[in-house]
Write an enzyme that holds these catalytic residues in place. Structure first.
Site, mmCIF file in Angstrom:
data_model
loop_
_atom_site.group_PDB
_atom_site.id
_atom_site.type_symbol
_atom_site.label_atom_id
_atom_site.label_comp_id
_atom_site.label_asym_id
_atom_site.label_seq_id
_atom_site.Cartn_x
_atom_site.Cartn_y
_atom_site.Cartn_z
ATOM 1 N N ASP A 155 3.442 12.863 16.453
ATOM 2 C CA ASP A 155 4.836 13.292 16.427
ATOM 3 C C ASP A 155 4.638 14.983 16.336
ATOM 4 O O ASP A 155 5.308 15.649 16.660
ATOM 5 C CB ASP A 155 5.603 12.808 15.454
ATOM 6 N N ALA A 163 2.008 11.076 6.679
ATOM 7 C CA ALA A 163 2.250 9.768 6.184
ATOM 8 C C ALA A 163 0.764 8.912 6.650
ATOM 9 O O ALA A 163 0.200 9.432 7.733
ATOM 10 C CB ALA A 163 3.154 8.855 6.813
ATOM 11 N N SER A 220 -0.037 6.286 8.170
ATOM 12 C CA SER A 220 1.061 5.549 9.095
ATOM 13 C C SER A 220 0.723 4.316 9.705
ATOM 14 O O SER A 220 1.521 3.821 10.483
ATOM 15 C CB SER A 220 1.274 6.586 10.044
ATOM 16 N N THR A 241 11.467 4.849 9.156
ATOM 17 C CA THR A 241 10.873 3.871 10.036
ATOM 18 C C THR A 241 11.577 2.583 10.231
ATOM 19 O O THR A 241 12.149 2.043 9.360
ATOM 20 C CB THR A 241 9.351 3.465 9.609
ATOM 21 N N GLU A 273 10.329 -0.231 10.453
ATOM 22 C CA GLU A 273 9.473 -1.166 9.392
ATOM 23 C C GLU A 273 10.202 -1.226 8.318
ATOM 24 O O GLU A 273 10.259 -2.279 7.390
ATOM 25 C CB GLU A 273 7.957 -0.330 9.030
ATOM 26 N N TYR A 276 3.219 -0.254 3.230
ATOM 27 C CA TYR A 276 3.600 1.058 4.144
ATOM 28 C C TYR A 276 5.182 1.048 4.218
ATOM 29 O O TYR A 276 5.627 2.203 3.759
ATOM 30 C CB TYR A 276 2.982 1.010 5.358
ATOM 31 N N LYS A 329 7.556 3.867 2.316
ATOM 32 C CA LYS A 329 8.867 4.428 3.187
ATOM 33 C C LYS A 329 10.108 4.240 2.567
ATOM 34 O O LYS A 329 10.953 5.033 2.878
ATOM 35 C CB LYS A 329 8.547 4.052 4.607
HETATM 36 P P1 NDP Z 1 0.225 9.723 13.028
HETATM 37 O O1 NDP Z 1 -0.798 8.822 12.404
HETATM 38 O O2 NDP Z 1 -0.209 10.118 14.454
HETATM 39 O O3 NDP Z 1 -0.110 11.287 12.147
HETATM 40 C C1 NDP Z 1 0.194 11.156 10.818
HETATM 41 C C2 NDP Z 1 0.048 12.859 10.274
HETATM 42 O O4 NDP Z 1 -0.226 12.675 8.949
HETATM 43 C C3 NDP Z 1 -1.359 13.198 10.843
HETATM 44 O O5 NDP Z 1 -1.373 14.892 10.986
HETATM 45 C C4 NDP Z 1 -2.145 12.973 9.494
HETATM 46 O O6 NDP Z 1 -3.400 13.899 9.406
HETATM 47 C C5 NDP Z 1 -1.205 13.370 8.438
HETATM 48 N N1 NDP Z 1 -1.430 12.864 7.044
HETATM 49 C C6 NDP Z 1 -1.826 11.731 6.712
HETATM 50 N N2 NDP Z 1 -1.974 11.434 5.098
HETATM 51 C C7 NDP Z 1 -1.837 12.807 5.011
HETATM 52 C C8 NDP Z 1 -1.670 13.356 3.611
HETATM 53 N N3 NDP Z 1 -1.875 12.538 2.453
HETATM 54 N N4 NDP Z 1 -1.386 14.531 3.394
HETATM 55 C C9 NDP Z 1 -1.075 15.626 4.425
HETATM 56 N N5 NDP Z 1 -1.059 14.974 5.715
HETATM 57 C C10 NDP Z 1 -1.329 13.400 6.127
HETATM 58 O O7 NDP Z 1 1.687 9.525 12.930
HETATM 59 P P2 NDP Z 1 2.942 9.492 13.888
HETATM 60 O O8 NDP Z 1 2.776 11.004 14.558
HETATM 61 O O9 NDP Z 1 2.777 8.608 14.885
HETATM 62 O O10 NDP Z 1 4.080 9.446 13.138
HETATM 63 C C11 NDP Z 1 4.707 10.463 12.331
HETATM 64 C C12 NDP Z 1 5.444 9.999 11.137
HETATM 65 O O11 NDP Z 1 6.588 8.987 11.560
HETATM 66 C C13 NDP Z 1 4.823 9.300 10.007
HETATM 67 O O12 NDP Z 1 5.348 9.425 8.744
HETATM 68 C C14 NDP Z 1 5.016 7.830 10.560
HETATM 69 O O13 NDP Z 1 4.886 7.023 9.272
HETATM 70 C C15 NDP Z 1 6.555 7.959 10.861
HETATM 71 N N6 NDP Z 1 6.903 7.066 11.870
HETATM 72 C C16 NDP Z 1 5.956 6.746 13.072
HETATM 73 C C17 NDP Z 1 6.727 6.003 14.188
HETATM 74 C C18 NDP Z 1 5.730 5.716 15.563
HETATM 75 O O14 NDP Z 1 6.125 4.581 16.167
HETATM 76 N N7 NDP Z 1 4.941 6.652 15.766
HETATM 77 C C19 NDP Z 1 7.721 5.253 13.996
HETATM 78 C C20 NDP Z 1 8.604 5.301 12.804
HETATM 79 C C21 NDP Z 1 8.049 6.273 11.987
HETATM 80 P P3 NDP Z 1 -4.519 13.576 10.025
HETATM 81 O O15 NDP Z 1 -4.573 14.007 11.412
HETATM 82 O O16 NDP Z 1 -5.544 14.553 9.207
HETATM 83 O O17 NDP Z 1 -5.117 11.965 10.007
HETATM 84 P P1 GDR Z 2 3.651 -1.005 14.003
HETATM 85 O O1 GDR Z 2 2.495 -0.745 15.152
HETATM 86 O O2 GDR Z 2 3.035 -1.860 13.108
HETATM 87 O O3 GDR Z 2 5.021 -1.578 14.589
HETATM 88 O O4 GDR Z 2 3.572 0.228 13.186
HETATM 89 P P2 GDR Z 2 1.160 -1.506 15.528
HETATM 90 O O5 GDR Z 2 1.014 -0.774 16.897
HETATM 91 O O6 GDR Z 2 0.238 -1.227 14.861
HETATM 92 O O7 GDR Z 2 1.514 -2.879 15.903
HETATM 93 C C1 GDR Z 2 2.514 -3.428 16.622
HETATM 94 C C2 GDR Z 2 2.527 -4.868 16.473
HETATM 95 O O8 GDR Z 2 1.449 -5.278 17.327
HETATM 96 C C3 GDR Z 2 0.686 -6.449 16.720
HETATM 97 N N1 GDR Z 2 -0.492 -6.452 16.984
HETATM 98 C C4 GDR Z 2 -1.393 -5.311 16.787
HETATM 99 N N2 GDR Z 2 -1.562 -4.177 16.215
HETATM 100 C C5 GDR Z 2 -2.477 -3.494 16.111
HETATM 101 N N3 GDR Z 2 -2.279 -2.133 15.611
HETATM 102 N N4 GDR Z 2 -3.962 -3.960 16.554
HETATM 103 C C6 GDR Z 2 -4.096 -5.168 17.198
HETATM 104 O O9 GDR Z 2 -4.993 -5.387 17.604
HETATM 105 C C7 GDR Z 2 -2.872 -6.050 17.180
HETATM 106 N N5 GDR Z 2 -2.571 -7.008 17.909
HETATM 107 C C8 GDR Z 2 -1.276 -7.482 17.698
HETATM 108 C C9 GDR Z 2 0.972 -6.027 15.134
HETATM 109 O O10 GDR Z 2 0.723 -7.032 14.453
HETATM 110 C C10 GDR Z 2 2.384 -5.511 15.280
HETATM 111 O O11 GDR Z 2 3.286 -6.591 15.239
HETATM 112 C C11 GDR Z 2 4.081 1.567 14.130
HETATM 113 C C12 GDR Z 2 3.386 2.690 13.037
HETATM 114 O O12 GDR Z 2 3.575 3.926 13.973
HETATM 115 C C13 GDR Z 2 4.295 3.001 11.812
HETATM 116 O O13 GDR Z 2 3.729 4.177 11.364
HETATM 117 C C14 GDR Z 2 5.745 2.980 12.364
HETATM 118 O O14 GDR Z 2 6.715 3.191 11.079
HETATM 119 C C15 GDR Z 2 6.153 1.788 13.208
HETATM 120 O O15 GDR Z 2 5.223 1.652 14.113
HETATM 121 C C16 GDR Z 2 7.625 1.763 13.296
#
Ligand code: NDP
Ligand code: GDR
Length: 374
Positions: free
Chosen positions: A17, A91, A93, A136, A138, A160, A164
């Site tokens: 993001d 996060a 994440s 989220t 979640e 997690y 959150k």
């Molecule tokens: P990513 O895992 O792709 O990115 C997470 C980012 O946080 C990376 O830049 C990571 O750095 C950084 N980070 C992790 N730990 C720390 C820390 N301790 N201090 C500083 N930076 C840190 O996540 P997304 O971009 O997918 O998601 C963005 C945010 O939205 C997260 O907070 C996630 O929990 C939340 N979210 C995401 C959803 C999704 O479906 N993608 C849905 C709902 C919420 P590095 O690159 O070094 O690992």
């Molecule tokens: P989620 O995403 O837990 O929803 O969190 P993820 O893609 O990890 O899992 C989605 C669903 O798929 C099932 N699953 C598996 N998941 C993973 N990672 N690997 C596998 O092999 C696998 N097989 C089945 C999981 O059990 C789950 O039900 C994401 C993250 O981006 C969070 O940071 C964010 O907050 C939420 O989405 C909304």
């Protein structure tokens, strides 16, 4: 008269993001500052195209070393940057990984949010700096209502999600207690070609592409019945910005309102490459078998078993179903997602197929890489 550029600080700028949001804000004329963690290898792949040489004057894109677990570092950076807007996207994440690192996850995702809000207060920026918190779906965990909206009760199901939950409420509390313009975006899953490789969608598109080209044999998954409301990250970062442009700060659910299972995601991904996969068996014995191959993009044969279940990917407590109701965002912010599920999966598969083809070419041209992970 010159218009001053708005200044944004993005934590988590190296993530999925963060990269999309940085691009969006730069296109809107913002000066973008990002918090990046020190790492022993380069970790800026997703934002390298935005990089500006530090020797250039009046840069519009500036990175700072930092960490959400380090208060003094956060205070110093926020003091230096004096941001109009802070987007807290950083996060730990990964839901499954949070069971292995619960204390760290609480520190980074929960207390990390508090540290930024306190920094705003300590620096007297309550009236200047707007704050976005990456909340989220979640939070809904064991769902109490279908579909989930802003008023649906929370029931987090992982370290997690519990961390959150703290981030969500401390954001609400600082808004009410100190008048900070602070909002929660309750975002449902959103994906893209730059999604982390261990989240299920990217794991699937990457593996199916490699299986199609004969680079791998089988994709191992956990719970294939899990249902998710998957959108495209590009659509969702636009909402993050929109939420900070309102008169009054509010919390919003961001979702598509459509749900698919992990199994359906696999079927769709394979179909795009001309492979039909049928699932049979149940529980640990479920398998996905190729039943038809069309076109020249897949080297698989009818009868190949390309998907199996591995219990190591099961979670101690699972979130079985998530489906969002984005009505409030639609009516108040005029937002609706532009990219459909089919378009999302196609974009991810096309991108991963290209990566796989490059690996295949390297292999067939005779270069033998030594991979320690194998
Ligand atoms: P990513 O895992 O792709 O990115 C997470 C980012 O946080 C990376 O830049 C990571 O750095 C950084 N980070 C992790 N730990 C720390 C820390 N301790 N201090 C500083 N930076 C840190 O996540 P997304 O971009 O997918 O998601 C963005 C945010 O939205 C997260 O907070 C996630 O929990 C939340 N979210 C995401 C959803 C999704 O479906 N993608 C849905 C709902 C919420 P590095 O690159 O070094 O690992
Ligand atoms: P989620 O995403 O837990 O929803 O969190 P993820 O893609 O990890 O899992 C989605 C669903 O798929 C099932 N699953 C598996 N998941 C993973 N990672 N690997 C596998 O092999 C696998 N097989 C089945 C999981 O059990 C789950 O039900 C994401 C993250 O981006 C969070 O940071 C964010 O907050 C939420 O989405 C909304």
């Amino acid at each position: 008269m010159t218009k001053t550029n708005k200044v944004a600080l993005i934590t988590g700028i190296t993530g999925q993001d963060g990269a999309y949001l940085a691009e969006l804000l730069l296109n809107k004329g913002y000066i973008v500052h990002g918090l990046k963690r020190r790492s022993s290898l380069f970790n800026t792949d997703r934002i390298d195209h935005l990089y500006q040489d530090p020797h250039v004057e009046n840069r519009k894109f500036v990175l700072h070393h930092g960490d959400l677990t380090d208060s003094t570092n956060l205070i110093r950076i926020i003091q230096e940057v004096q941001p109009d807007e802070i987007y807290n996207l950083a996060a730990m994440s990964h839901v499954a990984v949070s069971f292995a690192t619960p204390e760290y996850t609480a520190n980074a995702d929960g207390i990390g949010t508090l540290r930024i809000l306190e920094a705003i207060r300590i620096l007297g920026l309550e009236k200047r700096t707007k704050f976005y918190q990456a909340s989220t779906s979640e939070l809904y965990g064991l769902v109490q209502e279908i579909p989930q909206k802003e008023s649906t009760p929370f029931y987090p199901r992982s370290p997690y999600a519990v961390a959150k939950l703290y981030g969500y409420w401390i954001t609400v509390n600082y808004r009410e207690a100190y008048g900070i313009y602070a909002c929660n975006g309750i975002l449902f899953n959103h994906e893209s070609p730059i999604r982390g490789e261990t989240f299920v969608t990217r794991k699937i598109t990457r593996a199916i592409s490699r299986i199609a080209l004969g680079l791998e044999n089988c994709l191992y998954l956990g719970n294939m019945d899990a249902l998710r409301d998957w959108g495209h990250a590009k659509d969702y970062v636009e909402m993050q910005w929109l939420m900070l442009q309102q008169e009054v700060p509010e919390d919003f659910v961001i979702a598509t309102g459509v749900q698919y299972s992990v199994r359906q995601f696999v079927e769709k991904s394979a179909q795009i490459l001309g492979m039909h996969i049928e699932f049979s068996g149940s529980g640990l014995d479920e398998v996905g078998t190729v039943t038809k191959v069309e076109g020249a993009r897949s080297k698989c044969k009818v009868g190949d078993v390309v998907v199996r279940v591995d219990p190591r990917y099961y979670r101690p407590t699972e979130v079985e179903t998530l489906l969002g109701d984005p009505s409030k965002a639609k009516s108040k912010l005029g937002w609706s997602p532009k990219i459909t599920f089919d378009e999302l999966v196609t974009e991810m598969i096309e991108s991963d197929y290209l990566h796989a083809k490059r690996d295949d070419l390297v292999r067939s041209a005779g270069y033998q890489a030594f991979d320690h992970r194998e």
